[in-house]
Design a protein around this motif. Structure first.
Motif, PDB file in Angstrom:
ATOM      1  N   PRO A 187       0.818  -1.223   0.000  1.00  0.00           N
ATOM      2  CA  PRO A 187       0.000   0.000   0.000  1.00  0.00           C
ATOM      3  C   PRO A 187       0.852   1.274   0.000  1.00  0.00           C
ATOM      4  CG  PRO A 187      -0.855  -1.578   1.576  1.00  0.00           C
ATOM      5  CD  PRO A 187       0.459  -2.120   1.114  1.00  0.00           C
ATOM      6  N   ALA A 188       1.966   1.254   0.727  1.00  0.00           N
ATOM      7  CA  ALA A 188       2.841   2.431   0.769  1.00  0.00           C
ATOM      8  C   ALA A 188       3.445   2.708  -0.604  1.00  0.00           C
ATOM      9  CB  ALA A 188       3.940   2.225   1.806  1.00  0.00           C
ATOM     10  N   LEU A 189       3.815   1.645  -1.312  1.00  0.00           N
ATOM     11  CA  LEU A 189       4.376   1.803  -2.653  1.00  0.00           C
ATOM     12  C   LEU A 189       3.296   2.258  -3.630  1.00  0.00           C
ATOM     13  CD1 LEU A 189       7.145   1.359  -3.987  1.00  0.00           C
ATOM     14  CD2 LEU A 189       6.382  -0.936  -4.623  1.00  0.00           C
ATOM     15  N   LEU A 190       2.111   1.700  -3.483  1.00  0.00           N
ATOM     16  CA  LEU A 190       0.995   2.063  -4.353  1.00  0.00           C
ATOM     17  C   LEU A 190       0.687   3.557  -4.274  1.00  0.00           C
ATOM     18  CD1 LEU A 190      -1.437   1.381  -6.165  1.00  0.00           C
ATOM     19  CD2 LEU A 190      -2.691   0.753  -4.099  1.00  0.00           C
ATOM     20  N   HIS A 191       0.734   4.126  -3.095  1.00  0.00           N
ATOM     21  CA  HIS A 191       0.400   5.540  -2.909  1.00  0.00           C
ATOM     22  C   HIS A 191       1.434   6.470  -3.547  1.00  0.00           C
ATOM     23  CE1 HIS A 191      -3.185   5.125  -0.588  1.00  0.00           C
ATOM     24  NE2 HIS A 191      -2.606   4.389   0.342  1.00  0.00           N
ATOM     25  N   ARG A 192       2.564   5.911  -3.975  1.00  0.00           N
ATOM     26  CA  ARG A 192       3.601   6.713  -4.616  1.00  0.00           C
ATOM     27  C   ARG A 192       3.658   6.506  -6.126  1.00  0.00           C
ATOM     28  NH1 ARG A 192       4.791   5.697   0.483  1.00  0.00           N
ATOM     29  NH2 ARG A 192       6.181   7.039   1.694  1.00  0.00           N
ATOM     30  N   SER A 193       2.742   5.709  -6.660  1.00  0.00           N
ATOM     31  CA  SER A 193       2.794   5.333  -8.080  1.00  0.00           C
ATOM     32  C   SER A 193       1.866   6.189  -8.930  1.00  0.00           C
ATOM     33  CB  SER A 193       2.431   3.861  -8.248  1.00  0.00           C
ATOM     34  OG  SER A 193       1.067   3.645  -7.922  1.00  0.00           O
ATOM     35  N   SER A 194       2.221   6.329 -10.202  1.00  0.00           N
ATOM     36  CA  SER A 194       1.360   7.035 -11.152  1.00  0.00           C
ATOM     37  C   SER A 194       0.668   6.068 -12.110  1.00  0.00           C
ATOM     38  CB  SER A 194       2.179   8.056 -11.952  1.00  0.00           C
ATOM     39  OG  SER A 194       3.248   7.423 -12.626  1.00  0.00           O
ATOM     40  N   LEU A 195       1.166   4.829 -12.178  1.00  0.00           N
ATOM     41  CA  LEU A 195       0.588   3.816 -13.073  1.00  0.00           C
ATOM     42  C   LEU A 195       0.586   2.480 -12.344  1.00  0.00           C
ATOM     43  CD1 LEU A 195      -0.312   2.639 -15.864  1.00  0.00           C
ATOM     44  CD2 LEU A 195       2.120   2.498 -16.449  1.00  0.00           C
ATOM     45  N   LEU A 196      -0.557   1.797 -12.379  1.00  0.00           N
ATOM     46  CA  LEU A 196      -0.682   0.490 -11.731  1.00  0.00           C
ATOM     47  C   LEU A 196      -1.051  -0.555 -12.774  1.00  0.00           C
ATOM     48  CD1 LEU A 196      -0.860  -1.364  -9.244  1.00  0.00           C
ATOM     49  CD2 LEU A 196      -3.236  -0.632  -8.968  1.00  0.00           C
ATOM     50  N   ILE A 197      -0.222  -1.584 -12.885  1.00  0.00           N
ATOM     51  CA  ILE A 197      -0.496  -2.721 -13.758  1.00  0.00           C
ATOM     52  C   ILE A 197      -0.591  -3.955 -12.873  1.00  0.00           C
ATOM     53  CG2 ILE A 197       0.294  -4.071 -15.737  1.00  0.00           C
ATOM     54  CD1 ILE A 197       2.201  -1.026 -15.355  1.00  0.00           C
ATOM     55  N   SER A 198      -1.683  -4.669 -12.940  1.00  0.00           N
ATOM     56  CA  SER A 198      -1.830  -5.858 -12.104  1.00  0.00           C
ATOM     57  C   SER A 198      -2.145  -7.078 -12.960  1.00  0.00           C
ATOM     58  CB  SER A 198      -2.930  -5.653 -11.058  1.00  0.00           C
ATOM     59  OG  SER A 198      -4.187  -5.451 -11.668  1.00  0.00           O
ATOM     60  N   ILE A 210      -6.874 -18.938 -21.823  1.00  0.00           N
ATOM     61  CA  ILE A 210      -6.641 -17.682 -21.115  1.00  0.00           C
ATOM     62  C   ILE A 210      -5.736 -17.964 -19.915  1.00  0.00           C
ATOM     63  CG2 ILE A 210      -7.664 -15.830 -19.742  1.00  0.00           C
ATOM     64  CD1 ILE A 210      -8.267 -15.509 -22.650  1.00  0.00           C
ATOM     65  N   SER A 211      -4.641 -17.205 -19.796  1.00  0.00           N
ATOM     66  CA  SER A 211      -3.721 -17.403 -18.675  1.00  0.00           C
ATOM     67  C   SER A 211      -4.071 -16.533 -17.482  1.00  0.00           C
ATOM     68  CB  SER A 211      -2.274 -17.104 -19.108  1.00  0.00           C
ATOM     69  OG  SER A 211      -1.891 -17.913 -20.184  1.00  0.00           O
ATOM     70  N   GLY A 212      -4.659 -15.350 -17.753  1.00  0.00           N
ATOM     71  CA  GLY A 212      -4.986 -14.459 -16.657  1.00  0.00           C
ATOM     72  C   GLY A 212      -5.533 -13.133 -17.152  1.00  0.00           C
ATOM     73  N   ILE A 213      -5.669 -12.188 -16.238  1.00  0.00           N
ATOM     74  CA  ILE A 213      -6.209 -10.858 -16.539  1.00  0.00           C
ATOM     75  C   ILE A 213      -5.153  -9.800 -16.228  1.00  0.00           C
ATOM     76  CG2 ILE A 213      -8.038  -9.186 -16.088  1.00  0.00           C
ATOM     77  CD1 ILE A 213      -8.993 -11.814 -17.343  1.00  0.00           C
ATOM     78  N   LEU A 214      -4.927  -8.905 -17.159  1.00  0.00           N
ATOM     79  CA  LEU A 214      -4.020  -7.779 -16.961  1.00  0.00           C
ATOM     80  C   LEU A 214      -4.863  -6.506 -16.876  1.00  0.00           C
ATOM     81  CD1 LEU A 214      -0.633  -7.054 -18.637  1.00  0.00           C
ATOM     82  CD2 LEU A 214      -2.367  -5.270 -18.572  1.00  0.00           C
ATOM     83  N   SER A 215      -4.751  -5.794 -15.766  1.00  0.00           N
ATOM     84  CA  SER A 215      -5.533  -4.569 -15.547  1.00  0.00           C
ATOM     85  C   SER A 215      -4.598  -3.366 -15.487  1.00  0.00           C
ATOM     86  CB  SER A 215      -6.331  -4.659 -14.243  1.00  0.00           C
ATOM     87  OG  SER A 215      -7.184  -5.781 -14.246  1.00  0.00           O
ATOM     88  N   ILE A 216      -5.033  -2.264 -16.089  1.00  0.00           N
ATOM     89  CA  ILE A 216      -4.263  -1.026 -16.113  1.00  0.00           C
ATOM     90  C   ILE A 216      -5.118   0.078 -15.504  1.00  0.00           C
ATOM     91  CG2 ILE A 216      -3.112   0.686 -17.591  1.00  0.00           C
ATOM     92  CD1 ILE A 216      -2.908  -1.647 -19.680  1.00  0.00           C
ATOM     93  N   ASP A 235      -7.247   3.252 -18.800  1.00  0.00           N
ATOM     94  CA  ASP A 235      -7.894   2.458 -17.757  1.00  0.00           C
ATOM     95  C   ASP A 235      -8.682   1.332 -18.422  1.00  0.00           C
ATOM     96  OD1 ASP A 235      -8.996   1.508 -15.474  1.00  0.00           O
ATOM     97  OD2 ASP A 235      -9.745   3.421 -14.744  1.00  0.00           O
ATOM     98  N   ARG A 236      -8.082   0.142 -18.472  1.00  0.00           N
ATOM     99  CA  ARG A 236      -8.736  -0.966 -19.186  1.00  0.00           C
ATOM    100  C   ARG A 236      -8.218  -2.301 -18.686  1.00  0.00           C
ATOM    101  NH1 ARG A 236      -5.444   0.662 -24.459  1.00  0.00           N
ATOM    102  NH2 ARG A 236      -7.231   2.061 -24.702  1.00  0.00           N
ATOM    103  N   GLN A 237      -8.842  -3.373 -19.184  1.00  0.00           N
ATOM    104  CA  GLN A 237      -8.430  -4.725 -18.832  1.00  0.00           C
ATOM    105  C   GLN A 237      -8.214  -5.558 -20.095  1.00  0.00           C
ATOM    106  OE1 GLN A 237     -11.495  -6.287 -16.162  1.00  0.00           O
ATOM    107  NE2 GLN A 237     -10.135  -5.944 -14.424  1.00  0.00           N
ATOM    108  N   TYR A 238      -7.261  -6.458 -20.012  1.00  0.00           N
ATOM    109  CA  TYR A 238      -7.003  -7.418 -21.083  1.00  0.00           C
ATOM    110  C   TYR A 238      -7.057  -8.832 -20.495  1.00  0.00           C
ATOM    111  CZ  TYR A 238      -4.647  -3.565 -23.655  1.00  0.00           C
ATOM    112  OH  TYR A 238      -4.315  -2.391 -24.292  1.00  0.00           O
ATOM    113  N   SER A 239      -7.548  -9.767 -21.293  1.00  0.00           N
ATOM    114  CA  SER A 239      -7.273 -11.172 -21.037  1.00  0.00           C
ATOM    115  C   SER A 239      -5.983 -11.492 -21.773  1.00  0.00           C
ATOM    116  CB  SER A 239      -8.408 -12.058 -21.575  1.00  0.00           C
ATOM    117  OG  SER A 239      -9.638 -11.719 -20.976  1.00  0.00           O
ATOM    118  N   TYR A 240      -5.132 -12.293 -21.171  1.00  0.00           N
ATOM    119  CA  TYR A 240      -3.890 -12.619 -21.869  1.00  0.00           C
ATOM    120  C   TYR A 240      -3.645 -14.125 -21.863  1.00  0.00           C
ATOM    121  CZ  TYR A 240      -1.581 -12.967 -17.261  1.00  0.00           C
ATOM    122  OH  TYR A 240      -1.224 -13.322 -15.984  1.00  0.00           O
ATOM    123  N   LEU A 241      -2.967 -14.562 -22.899  1.00  0.00           N
ATOM    124  CA  LEU A 241      -2.635 -15.975 -23.067  1.00  0.00           C
ATOM    125  C   LEU A 241      -1.133 -16.099 -23.322  1.00  0.00           C
ATOM    126  CD1 LEU A 241      -3.392 -18.983 -23.504  1.00  0.00           C
ATOM    127  CD2 LEU A 241      -3.782 -18.427 -25.920  1.00  0.00           C
TER     128      LEU A 241
END
Length: 252
Positions: A187-198, A210-216, A235-241
């Motif tokens: 959470p501390a690192l997140l509060h210092r970020s300008s872009l989050l990719i999960s 499908i291997s997973g979901i990539l969220s931006i 701000d979007r989501q991808y399914s990735y393989l």
């Protein structure tokens, strides 16, 4: 959800105003958060490829437009992997300006002091600045492991070290979503970020196509880069393989 065979493959982009673009502004922090079993090495390799290219090349964006840019000195520092983890992607996709790419693994390099790891990186960045006009890109992989292996390391100290490197580069930090023993760090690192990719697995488990979901999504810190007209996060989501021979992405 439709299967991958029913969807059109998409090129990956982090910014809505610059399609097929993965490179963050200087002095910004981009955070790549993944589940323990969703290894993001394929994504890191794409960022490295585009950073080193002169024409916006990125294998994750097959139809990427020719966007002339200057190759950037690129550094990958890993606290969890060796270069073997990336060898398949680097050998296949990262073919240009390899002399501008530095990989160091802190689990195999005994000459690097874990107490002063940030100082050695800053020295390399300063040396790079004297040899190259373009600004550097730095990727730190799992620096949170220092919290468990360096006796005097605290969350505050580690964050300070990371911010020092951020002031000298476009910084990407790759970290696990489950940090045992230091849950406050993420959470501390997140509060210092300008872009989050999960990167997360499917809620129903792994599927064959499908291997997973990539969220931006945008982080709390807005970029101050005015040259790029205050880059707007896509701000979007991808399914990735991820397969043996390729990585494919689809809008979710």
């Amino acid at each position: 959800m439709a299967s991958a065979s029913d969807l059109q493959e998409q090129g990956l982009a982090f910014y809505s105003k610059h399609e097929q673009y993965l490179l963050s502004p200087q002095k910004s922090l981009s955070l790549i958060v993944h589940e323990p079993f969703n290894c993001p090495s394929w994504l890191v390799a794409g960022i490295i490829q585009q950073s080193l290219s002169n024409d916006n090349e990125c294998y994750l964006s097959p139809q990427s437009p020719n966007r002339q840019k200057t190759a950037s000195p690129t550094f990958l520092y890993s606290f969890s992997n060796t270069e073997l983890t990336y060898s398949k992607y680097l050998h296949k996709y990262v073919t240009k300006n390899r002399n501008m790419f530095t990989f160091e693994s802190y689990i195999t390099e005994d000459s690097i002091s874990l107490d002063t790891w940030d100082k050695s990186i800053c020295e390399q960045l300063e040396k790079s600045a004297k040899l190259c006009d373009s600004s550097p890109v730095v990727i730190l992989e799992n620096p949170e492991l220092l919290l468990s292996v360096v006796p005097a390391m605290t969350i505050s100290k580690l964050l300070s070290q990371i911010m020092t490197i951020q002031q000298k580069s476009a910084l990407y930090v790759v970290t696990s979503s489950s940090i045992i023993g230091a849950p406050q760090f993420l959470p501390a690192l997140l509060h210092r970020s300008s872009l989050l990719i999960s990167l997360t697995p499917l809620t129903t488990g792994r599927a064959d196509d499908i291997s997973g979901i990539l969220s931006i999504s945008p982080g709390p810190v807005q970029s101050n880069d005015r040259i790029e007209d205050r880059l707007s996060i896509a701000d979007r989501q991808y399914s990735y393989l991820v397969t043996t021979n390729a990585v494919k992405l689809y809008f979710k």
